[in-house]
Design an enzyme around this catalytic site. Sequence first.
Site, mmCIF file in Angstrom:
data_model
loop_
_atom_site.group_PDB
_atom_site.id
_atom_site.type_symbol
_atom_site.label_atom_id
_atom_site.label_comp_id
_atom_site.label_asym_id
_atom_site.label_seq_id
_atom_site.Cartn_x
_atom_site.Cartn_y
_atom_site.Cartn_z
ATOM 1 N N LYS A 27 -9.519 58.467 75.402
ATOM 2 C CA LYS A 27 -10.020 58.237 74.044
ATOM 3 C C LYS A 27 -9.043 57.322 73.305
ATOM 4 O O LYS A 27 -8.298 56.561 73.932
ATOM 5 C CB LYS A 27 -10.191 59.582 73.334
ATOM 6 C CG LYS A 27 -11.350 60.420 73.864
ATOM 7 C CD LYS A 27 -12.684 59.823 73.451
ATOM 8 C CE LYS A 27 -13.853 60.735 73.744
ATOM 9 N NZ LYS A 27 -15.133 60.167 73.261
ATOM 10 N N ARG B 192 -25.718 53.103 65.809
ATOM 11 C CA ARG B 192 -27.005 52.830 66.451
ATOM 12 C C ARG B 192 -28.039 52.322 65.452
ATOM 13 O O ARG B 192 -28.868 51.472 65.785
ATOM 14 C CB ARG B 192 -27.487 54.081 67.177
ATOM 15 C CG ARG B 192 -26.645 54.406 68.416
ATOM 16 C CD ARG B 192 -26.779 55.862 68.844
ATOM 17 N NE ARG B 192 -26.132 56.156 70.116
ATOM 18 C CZ ARG B 192 -24.815 56.357 70.254
ATOM 19 N NH1 ARG B 192 -24.020 56.286 69.199
ATOM 20 N NH2 ARG B 192 -24.308 56.618 71.439
ATOM 21 N N LYS C 236 -21.174 59.026 62.508
ATOM 22 C CA LYS C 236 -20.686 57.754 63.052
ATOM 23 C C LYS C 236 -21.575 57.254 64.187
ATOM 24 O O LYS C 236 -21.922 56.071 64.246
ATOM 25 C CB LYS C 236 -19.240 57.918 63.524
ATOM 26 C CG LYS C 236 -18.576 56.625 63.995
ATOM 27 C CD LYS C 236 -17.066 56.689 63.837
ATOM 28 C CE LYS C 236 -16.413 57.597 64.862
ATOM 29 N NZ LYS C 236 -16.173 56.888 66.142
ATOM 30 N N SER C 237 -21.962 58.153 65.075
ATOM 31 C CA SER C 237 -22.805 57.745 66.203
ATOM 32 C C SER C 237 -24.134 57.189 65.731
ATOM 33 O O SER C 237 -24.612 56.156 66.217
ATOM 34 C CB SER C 237 -23.040 58.941 67.134
ATOM 35 O OG SER C 237 -21.845 59.384 67.710
ATOM 36 N N SER D 41 -21.779 60.649 79.839
ATOM 37 C CA SER D 41 -21.264 59.735 78.815
ATOM 38 C C SER D 41 -22.416 59.160 78.018
ATOM 39 O O SER D 41 -23.216 58.370 78.533
ATOM 40 C CB SER D 41 -20.467 58.593 79.449
ATOM 41 O OG SER D 41 -20.148 57.609 78.472
ATOM 42 N N ASP E 184 -15.631 65.162 71.022
ATOM 43 C CA ASP E 184 -14.746 64.642 69.980
ATOM 44 C C ASP E 184 -14.110 65.743 69.138
ATOM 45 O O ASP E 184 -13.175 65.475 68.370
ATOM 46 C CB ASP E 184 -15.507 63.689 69.050
ATOM 47 C CG ASP E 184 -15.830 62.371 69.727
ATOM 48 O OD1 ASP E 184 -15.042 61.947 70.596
ATOM 49 O OD2 ASP E 184 -16.865 61.757 69.394
ATOM 50 N N GLN F 130 -22.074 57.045 75.638
ATOM 51 C CA GLN F 130 -21.825 55.627 75.405
ATOM 52 C C GLN F 130 -22.334 54.781 76.564
ATOM 53 O O GLN F 130 -22.966 53.737 76.348
ATOM 54 C CB GLN F 130 -20.342 55.383 75.169
ATOM 55 C CG GLN F 130 -19.829 55.921 73.848
ATOM 56 C CD GLN F 130 -18.369 55.570 73.611
ATOM 57 O OE1 GLN F 130 -17.718 54.929 74.434
ATOM 58 N NE2 GLN F 130 -17.843 55.999 72.483
ATOM 59 N N ARG G 153 -7.862 51.072 76.349
ATOM 60 C CA ARG G 153 -8.942 51.920 76.846
ATOM 61 C C ARG G 153 -9.778 51.198 77.897
ATOM 62 O O ARG G 153 -10.235 50.081 77.690
ATOM 63 C CB ARG G 153 -9.826 52.378 75.683
ATOM 64 C CG ARG G 153 -9.048 53.182 74.659
ATOM 65 C CD ARG G 153 -9.880 53.534 73.439
ATOM 66 N NE ARG G 153 -10.961 54.449 73.757
ATOM 67 C CZ ARG G 153 -11.834 54.890 72.869
ATOM 68 N NH1 ARG G 153 -11.745 54.502 71.608
ATOM 69 N NH2 ARG G 153 -12.785 55.726 73.220
#
Length: 446
Positions: free
Chosen positions: A349, A28, A23-24, A169, A322, A171, A124
């Site tokens: 999360k 990207r 997913k990451s 982080s 995660d 993100q 969030r």
Amino acid sequence: MADPLSLHAPRALAGTVRVPGDKSISHRALMLAALCIGESRIEGLLEGEDVLATAAALRAMGAGIERETDGAWTVHGVGVGGLLQPATHLDMGNSGTSTRLLIGLVASHAVTATFVGDASLSRRPMRRVIEPLSRMGADIRSSPGDRLPLLVRGLCPAVPIEYSLPVASAQVKSAVLLAGLNTPGVTRVIEPVATRDHSERMLAGFGAALTVEAQADGSRVIELRGEAELRPQAIAVPGDPSSAAFPAVAALLVPGSCVTIANVGINPTRAGLFAVLREMGGSIGVTNERVVGGEPVADLVVHASALRGMEVPPALAPSMIDEFPILFIAAALATGRTVARGLGELRVKESDRLAAMARGLAAIGARVEELEDGLAIDGSGGKPLPGGATIDAELDHRIAMSFAVASLACARAVTIDDAGPIATSFPGFIATMETLGAERVATVPA
């Protein structure tokens, strides 16, 4: 309507499966391909709801993104600096990654965009990206509590900054680096400990001028020279280790199981869970190691194992943040106590994962203590947990999948209130588990 889910394992799990694309990396790949001039091709893209939200947002800002008949995706980019004003708000669904990284992209473009999301995402906080991106010149107006809906007025040219991450982080790091792509000068990010490095690997692969220096104290300094010219790429996305975690733990817990999970990304900044499970006594072999598109990839061979509890080093948290929900399930079936601390990130999360996992584990008969920044779990010694409960997954895909796996190791089946959110990251989860021999138990829709 909610879609309840309950699984059980009438026999040992066996077989070979593949999990969806990482997913990451998928997020990207789409974003950087959208900033190239020309066509990029992406194979193995995760087609979950989170990644599709990223694709839709990039289309709304001018990129041409299509799925081909062979399953690959093509992206016709607009070039760095070429994002267009979207005609309407950008709906991020449940995807925090889409939101934080795209805010970074927009921050250094002459674009105004409003970000919205579902009820879970709208709870969030976004302060951690608002602060550095505002320093770069973006005008960001959020709802109370630094939450969505959120409006971003980008600044072009933006101001390069040096930013030390207050907490590890990936993100936030990625949001600042993405903003730096269209910012003249050098944008510098200092992270206290190494987090997942997909952004750095992929930025370099697309041709950005980027350097990474590891410091003696374990921190890393990433420098990116802005006004980049990115080159189109052909990308093969490896299987997501976060998704592979679920069939892997299921194989460890169901007696007699032997499962192979093919084509899994084993980037060391993401492989913390497998290291911890091995230290707990888990038999997880690695075969067919190779490098695909700059990312290390292998097949995992997992055998049922007697697990031992352990103290999980806080330093490993960034490499498995995660995966803690499914680790907690493994810990509940281990011998002895498992303690994991330094996990405050899990409280913001898709749900408060520490509280949700503590409640769910207690409901199925596990002995668990909720700590301020983690959990302490006294395992069952390999004996099945009582089970029999219905779990409120709180619209969190990883909570739902974790308790679906737990159901396989309980005396009575566990029901997850709604399997719908699983589609955000692992749309084929149920089919994958059925391929290995798990069976779905009939449930009554809520």
